[in-house]
Design a protein around this motif. Sequence first.
Motif, PDB file in Angstrom:
ATOM      1  N   ILE A 156      42.309  18.752   6.956  1.00  0.00           N
ATOM      2  CA  ILE A 156      43.536  19.937   6.311  1.00  0.00           C
ATOM      3  C   ILE A 156      42.171  20.415   5.525  1.00  0.00           C
ATOM      4  O   ILE A 156      42.262  22.714   5.455  1.00  0.00           O
ATOM      5  N   ILE A 157      41.113  20.270   4.657  1.00  0.00           N
ATOM      6  CA  ILE A 157      40.229  20.841   4.083  1.00  0.00           C
ATOM      7  C   ILE A 157      38.976  21.836   4.896  1.00  0.00           C
ATOM      8  O   ILE A 157      39.011  22.345   4.574  1.00  0.00           O
ATOM      9  N   GLU A 158      38.603  20.587   5.873  1.00  0.00           N
ATOM     10  CA  GLU A 158      37.734  22.007   6.514  1.00  0.00           C
ATOM     11  C   GLU A 158      38.211  22.989   7.678  1.00  0.00           C
ATOM     12  O   GLU A 158      37.319  23.724   7.304  1.00  0.00           O
ATOM     13  N   ALA A 159      39.578  22.438   7.974  1.00  0.00           N
ATOM     14  CA  ALA A 159      40.123  23.760   8.726  1.00  0.00           C
ATOM     15  C   ALA A 159      41.064  24.825   8.170  1.00  0.00           C
ATOM     16  O   ALA A 159      40.056  25.898   7.963  1.00  0.00           O
ATOM     17  N   HIS A 160      40.214  24.407   5.865  1.00  0.00           N
ATOM     18  CA  HIS A 160      40.810  25.585   5.419  1.00  0.00           C
ATOM     19  C   HIS A 160      39.067  26.155   5.325  1.00  0.00           C
ATOM     20  O   HIS A 160      38.803  27.909   3.942  1.00  0.00           O
ATOM     21  N   GLY A 161      38.225  25.457   6.150  1.00  0.00           N
ATOM     22  CA  GLY A 161      36.844  26.173   5.293  1.00  0.00           C
ATOM     23  C   GLY A 161      35.834  25.470   4.069  1.00  0.00           C
ATOM     24  O   GLY A 161      35.043  25.875   3.559  1.00  0.00           O
ATOM     25  N   GLY A 162      36.446  24.420   3.554  1.00  0.00           N
ATOM     26  CA  GLY A 162      35.878  23.946   2.315  1.00  0.00           C
ATOM     27  C   GLY A 162      35.687  22.674   2.938  1.00  0.00           C
ATOM     28  O   GLY A 162      35.574  21.660   4.156  1.00  0.00           O
ATOM     29  N   HIS A 163      35.683  21.824   1.995  1.00  0.00           N
ATOM     30  CA  HIS A 163      34.938  20.736   1.854  1.00  0.00           C
ATOM     31  C   HIS A 163      35.477  19.321   1.062  1.00  0.00           C
ATOM     32  O   HIS A 163      35.932  19.711  -0.029  1.00  0.00           O
ATOM     33  N   ILE A 164      35.405  17.897   1.097  1.00  0.00           N
ATOM     34  CA  ILE A 164      35.491  17.037   0.015  1.00  0.00           C
ATOM     35  C   ILE A 164      34.632  15.828  -0.384  1.00  0.00           C
ATOM     36  O   ILE A 164      33.563  16.058   0.685  1.00  0.00           O
ATOM     37  N   HIS A 165      34.280  15.665  -1.686  1.00  0.00           N
ATOM     38  CA  HIS A 165      33.721  14.969  -1.511  1.00  0.00           C
ATOM     39  C   HIS A 165      34.013  13.608  -2.772  1.00  0.00           C
ATOM     40  O   HIS A 165      34.535  13.752  -2.852  1.00  0.00           O
ATOM     41  N   ILE A 166      33.941  12.872  -1.950  1.00  0.00           N
ATOM     42  CA  ILE A 166      34.271  11.455  -2.780  1.00  0.00           C
ATOM     43  C   ILE A 166      33.135  10.226  -3.777  1.00  0.00           C
ATOM     44  O   ILE A 166      32.019  10.266  -3.064  1.00  0.00           O
ATOM     45  N   ALA A 167      33.310  10.419  -5.113  1.00  0.00           N
ATOM     46  CA  ALA A 167      32.037   9.285  -6.110  1.00  0.00           C
ATOM     47  C   ALA A 167      32.878   8.099  -6.336  1.00  0.00           C
ATOM     48  O   ALA A 167      34.676   8.150  -7.035  1.00  0.00           O
ATOM     49  N   SER A 168      32.765   6.742  -6.241  1.00  0.00           N
ATOM     50  CA  SER A 168      33.466   6.007  -6.494  1.00  0.00           C
ATOM     51  C   SER A 168      32.274   4.725  -7.291  1.00  0.00           C
ATOM     52  O   SER A 168      31.241   4.598  -6.047  1.00  0.00           O
ATOM     53  N   GLU A 169      32.922   3.610  -7.808  1.00  0.00           N
ATOM     54  CA  GLU A 169      32.442   2.169  -8.455  1.00  0.00           C
ATOM     55  C   GLU A 169      33.739   1.564  -8.257  1.00  0.00           C
ATOM     56  O   GLU A 169      35.101   1.669  -8.622  1.00  0.00           O
ATOM     57  N   SER A 170      33.140   0.723  -7.888  1.00  0.00           N
ATOM     58  CA  SER A 170      34.097  -0.729  -7.531  1.00  0.00           C
ATOM     59  C   SER A 170      34.783  -1.212  -9.032  1.00  0.00           C
ATOM     60  O   SER A 170      33.663  -1.628 -10.151  1.00  0.00           O
ATOM     61  N   ASP A 171      35.844  -1.443  -9.332  1.00  0.00           N
ATOM     62  CA  ASP A 171      36.586  -1.086 -10.472  1.00  0.00           C
ATOM     63  C   ASP A 171      36.271  -0.897 -11.499  1.00  0.00           C
ATOM     64  O   ASP A 171      36.411  -0.866 -12.758  1.00  0.00           O
ATOM     65  N   ARG A 172      35.958   0.701 -11.112  1.00  0.00           N
ATOM     66  CA  ARG A 172      35.269   1.066 -12.051  1.00  0.00           C
ATOM     67  C   ARG A 172      37.248   2.860 -11.273  1.00  0.00           C
ATOM     68  O   ARG A 172      36.772   3.870 -12.950  1.00  0.00           O
ATOM     69  N   GLY A 173      37.229   3.040 -10.349  1.00  0.00           N
ATOM     70  CA  GLY A 173      37.828   4.340 -10.071  1.00  0.00           C
ATOM     71  C   GLY A 173      36.851   5.458  -8.881  1.00  0.00           C
ATOM     72  O   GLY A 173      35.531   4.601  -8.484  1.00  0.00           O
ATOM     73  N   THR A 174      37.827   5.882  -8.811  1.00  0.00           N
ATOM     74  CA  THR A 174      37.132   7.265  -8.223  1.00  0.00           C
ATOM     75  C   THR A 174      37.307   8.677  -8.179  1.00  0.00           C
ATOM     76  O   THR A 174      38.243   9.157  -9.086  1.00  0.00           O
ATOM     77  N   LEU A 175      36.592   9.242  -8.462  1.00  0.00           N
ATOM     78  CA  LEU A 175      36.335  11.090  -8.447  1.00  0.00           C
ATOM     79  C   LEU A 175      36.531  11.835  -6.873  1.00  0.00           C
ATOM     80  O   LEU A 175      35.788  11.116  -6.337  1.00  0.00           O
ATOM     81  N   VAL A 176      37.366  12.051  -6.675  1.00  0.00           N
ATOM     82  CA  VAL A 176      37.482  12.386  -5.354  1.00  0.00           C
ATOM     83  C   VAL A 176      37.053  14.495  -5.736  1.00  0.00           C
ATOM     84  O   VAL A 176      38.227  15.175  -6.423  1.00  0.00           O
ATOM     85  N   LYS A 177      36.724  15.166  -5.351  1.00  0.00           N
ATOM     86  CA  LYS A 177      35.614  16.710  -5.646  1.00  0.00           C
ATOM     87  C   LYS A 177      37.102  17.653  -4.377  1.00  0.00           C
ATOM     88  O   LYS A 177      36.037  16.839  -3.431  1.00  0.00           O
ATOM     89  N   ILE A 178      37.675  18.583  -4.097  1.00  0.00           N
ATOM     90  CA  ILE A 178      37.845  19.473  -3.185  1.00  0.00           C
ATOM     91  C   ILE A 178      37.949  20.801  -3.430  1.00  0.00           C
ATOM     92  O   ILE A 178      37.925  22.024  -4.469  1.00  0.00           O
ATOM     93  N   HIS A 179      36.911  20.926  -2.617  1.00  0.00           N
ATOM     94  CA  HIS A 179      36.049  22.673  -2.544  1.00  0.00           C
ATOM     95  C   HIS A 179      36.806  23.374  -1.304  1.00  0.00           C
ATOM     96  O   HIS A 179      36.307  23.058  -0.807  1.00  0.00           O
ATOM     97  N   LEU A 180      37.654  24.694  -2.490  1.00  0.00           N
ATOM     98  CA  LEU A 180      38.386  25.006  -0.939  1.00  0.00           C
ATOM     99  C   LEU A 180      37.354  27.222  -1.584  1.00  0.00           C
ATOM    100  O   LEU A 180      37.406  26.770  -3.038  1.00  0.00           O
ATOM    101  N   PRO A 181      36.801  27.164  -0.492  1.00  0.00           N
ATOM    102  CA  PRO A 181      36.672  28.869  -0.989  1.00  0.00           C
ATOM    103  C   PRO A 181      37.628  30.183  -1.137  1.00  0.00           C
ATOM    104  O   PRO A 181      38.879  29.686  -1.056  1.00  0.00           O
ATOM    105  N   ARG A 182      37.224  30.562  -1.820  1.00  0.00           N
ATOM    106  CA  ARG A 182      37.758  31.358  -2.300  1.00  0.00           C
ATOM    107  C   ARG A 182      38.385  32.472  -1.566  1.00  0.00           C
ATOM    108  O   ARG A 182      39.783  33.074  -1.806  1.00  0.00           O
ATOM    109  N   SER A 183      37.513  33.453  -0.731  1.00  0.00           N
ATOM    110  CA  SER A 183      38.054  34.255   0.420  1.00  0.00           C
ATOM    111  C   SER A 183      38.740  33.673   1.530  1.00  0.00           C
ATOM    112  O   SER A 183      38.307  34.031   2.520  1.00  0.00           O
ATOM    113  N   ALA A 184      39.250  31.957   2.277  1.00  0.00           N
ATOM    114  CA  ALA A 184      39.454  31.757   3.433  1.00  0.00           C
ATOM    115  C   ALA A 184      40.443  32.736   3.265  1.00  0.00           C
ATOM    116  O   ALA A 184      41.359  33.512   3.452  1.00  0.00           O
TER     117      ALA A 184
END
Length: 184
Positions: A156-184
């Motif tokens: 879905i995110i890529e269909a909008h011209g964006g991308h998703i990135h996930i950074a995570s560590e076991s037992d410490r949590g996860t950070l999800v970043k969704i990047h969407l172009p403003r001019s999609a």
Amino acid sequence: PERASVEEDLNEIEKKITDLLETARALNIKSSLQVSRVDLAELIQKTAALFEAGRPEIRIADMPDLTPINLDAELMGRALKNILDNAQKYSPDHAAPIEVSASMDKAETIISIQDSGIGIPEEDLDFIFEPFYRVDKARTPQQDGYGLGLSLAKNIIEAHGGHIHIASESDRGTLVKIHLPRSA
């Protein structure tokens, strides 16, 4: 008892077929996007409200004045729902609240979702967007789904011209970043 077991199995099969069909549609989603100007802060609030009864709570950070952007609100809501569902599902009830924030620069809008849950082992990070991939193979479908949520969100995110990135560590949590172009 047997009838109830058969009905339960049929319900599981029906859910799995629905998930598969939605994933298949998402693979060809770009040509069928119903794009309009969307207030992203409002979409995030509405989606987070679906998880109000769950634990840990979801906390929406103060969002700057986000300029409405062009996107398919229903599909982007689905992507956010899948990500928030994972954040809540894989965080202990007593964990710190899941933090959701958004920011904009000249080129893009960035949505960040941070949890303090069980995290994702480093060796699994390269595979988490693959359909049917689940980090812990011992988890049961009844308990944790089929490994389609992140794959669908990414499509879905890529269909909008964006991308998703996930950074995570076991037992410490996860950070999800969704990047969407403003001019999609």
